[in-house]
Design a protein around this motif. Structure first.
Motif, short mmCIF file in Angstrom:
data_model
loop_
_atom_site.label_atom_id
_atom_site.label_comp_id
_atom_site.label_asym_id
_atom_site.label_seq_id
_atom_site.Cartn_x
_atom_site.Cartn_y
_atom_site.Cartn_z
N UNK A 55 0.72 -1.09 0.05
CA UNK A 55 -0.02 -0.19 0.02
C UNK A 55 0.92 1.28 0.13
N UNK A 56 0.22 2.44 -0.52
CA UNK A 56 0.94 3.75 -0.69
C UNK A 56 1.96 3.59 -1.86
N UNK A 57 2.26 4.74 -1.89
CA UNK A 57 3.27 4.61 -3.39
C UNK A 57 4.66 4.39 -2.79
N UNK A 58 5.01 4.28 -1.36
CA UNK A 58 6.27 3.85 -0.99
C UNK A 58 6.10 2.41 -0.54
N UNK A 59 5.17 1.79 -0.89
CA UNK A 59 5.00 0.43 -0.28
C UNK A 59 5.17 0.16 1.31
N UNK A 60 4.83 1.33 2.03
CA UNK A 60 4.93 1.07 3.27
C UNK A 60 4.21 0.35 4.20
N UNK A 61 3.42 -0.22 3.67
CA UNK A 61 2.31 -1.34 4.61
C UNK A 61 2.18 -2.50 3.38
N UNK A 62 2.06 -3.72 4.24
CA UNK A 62 1.66 -4.73 3.33
C UNK A 62 0.69 -5.67 3.97
#
Length: 339
Positions: A297-304
């Motif tokens: 999730x989010x543009x920086x792939x900070x959650x999964x």
């Protein structure tokens, strides 16, 4: 709406120094919170503040995980280098002993110069043959020793460099841990702020954190078997387990730790951080997601989280929230990866 923030994927290579930069920014952003009493801001501002704190805290967790993983890698490299050096040193010692034996034999024979030894030899031809062989052996062993000594110096330099990197990283991890404790304190304050809200506002916050985005396509369940099925079974078994800083099971998890642990139960080794997990397989469109796929999730792939079918993921949301189901569209999707 908590999310696990991590360093960019290249941050896995940049290491703990990048993590410290992220965490310093997080700590600076969080520092303003302590000066704001719970009653000083409207309820909407309080909820937004809590949400920002959760995002920063999860970013710090993933940064810590990245530094921790790099430290493990460096330890393995140092151990390998030390083993190689030990083997090389053993060979050098053996060669030195053999060369020492030859030198001792020459000394005991009187250490005569070659011309004098030839003069007194009873069998000059035999002497010349032995001397020629001895010269070849000595030259060969001397060359081998020189080569091994050169290799030993190179390995010693590698070990020193690796040890230096490890020492530097250990210092960085200590600093990351300090930042982590600071963020945990802020999270505790944020939790108190949230709990101080009227029950209706607390319920509204929880609903907002679990709501899907309007217009988000709902992927179907699709087939699930084999290792993906085993991973889904594992992640379901973790439902209700607490969110724990930097943990990858089985008693508690952060977001990437949950995904890593679940796939480990299926015999698949995934990277430790969410951004690395986003590249741990084949990318597929969200509309084609199947149970077992990794959703970042989010543009920086900070959650999964892990997609489990029927438009839902299972994930470790944020401190204070247990592992749970949520809509796959609970926040902007960065990627869907099939290991």
């Amino acid at each position: 709406m908590g999310s696990h923030r991590r360093l960019a994927q290249s941050g896995f290579d940049r290491g703990a120094s990048s993590a410290l930069g992220v965490l310093s920014a997080a700590a600076a952003a969080l520092g303003a919170v302590s000066a704001v009493p719970a009653t000083a801001a409207p309820h909407d501002d309080t909820r937004a503040e809590v949400d920002r704190l959760y995002e920063e805290a999860e970013q710090a967790t993933e940064a810590y995980n990245s530094a921790d993983e790099r430290a493990d890698t460096l330890r393995e490299q140092v151990g390998t280098a030390q083993d190689r050096i030990a083997r090389q040193q053993e060979r050098v010692n053996g060669l030195r002993e053999r060369l020492g034996s030859l030198a001792g034999a020459q000394y005991r024979s009187g250490g005569l110069a070659p011309s004098m030894a030839l003069l007194f030899s009873r069998d000059p031809e035999d002497y010349l043959a032995k001397a020629s062989v001895l010269d070849r052996i000595t030259a060969h062993q001397a060359g081998e020793l020189k080569e091994l000594q050169g290799a030993l110096r190179e390995l010693a330099q590698e070990r020193a460099e690796a040890a230096g990197k490890l020492a530097e990283l250990e210092k960085s991890r200590t600093a990351v841990g300090r930042h982590k404790r600071t963020v945990e304190q802020k999270l505790a304050k944020a939790r108190r702020l949230l709990e101080a809200l009227p029950p209706g506002d607390r319920a509204a916050y929880d609903r907002a954190s679990r709501s899907g985005r309007d217009g988000m396509p709902a992927p179907g369940s699709g087939p699930v078997s084999g290792r993906a099925g085993a991973a889904v079974a594992a992640v379901r078994s973790a439902l209700g387990k607490p969110y724990v800083w930097g943990a990858n099971g089985p008693g508690g998890f952060d977001c990437s730790g949950l995904v890593q642990w679940s796939y480990a139960q299926a015999g698949i080794a995934l990277p430790r951080t969410s951004q690395a997990q986003a590249h741990a397989g084949r990318r597929v469109p969200l509309s084609e997601a199947r149970p077992g796929d990794i959703v970042t999730y989010r543009s920086d792939a900070s959650h999964v989280g892990m997609y489990v079918g029927n438009g839902q993921v299972i994930h470790a949301p944020y401190p204070g929230a247990p592992v749970r189901y949520d809509p796959v569209g609970m926040m902007p999707v960065s990627s869907v990866t099939r290991p």
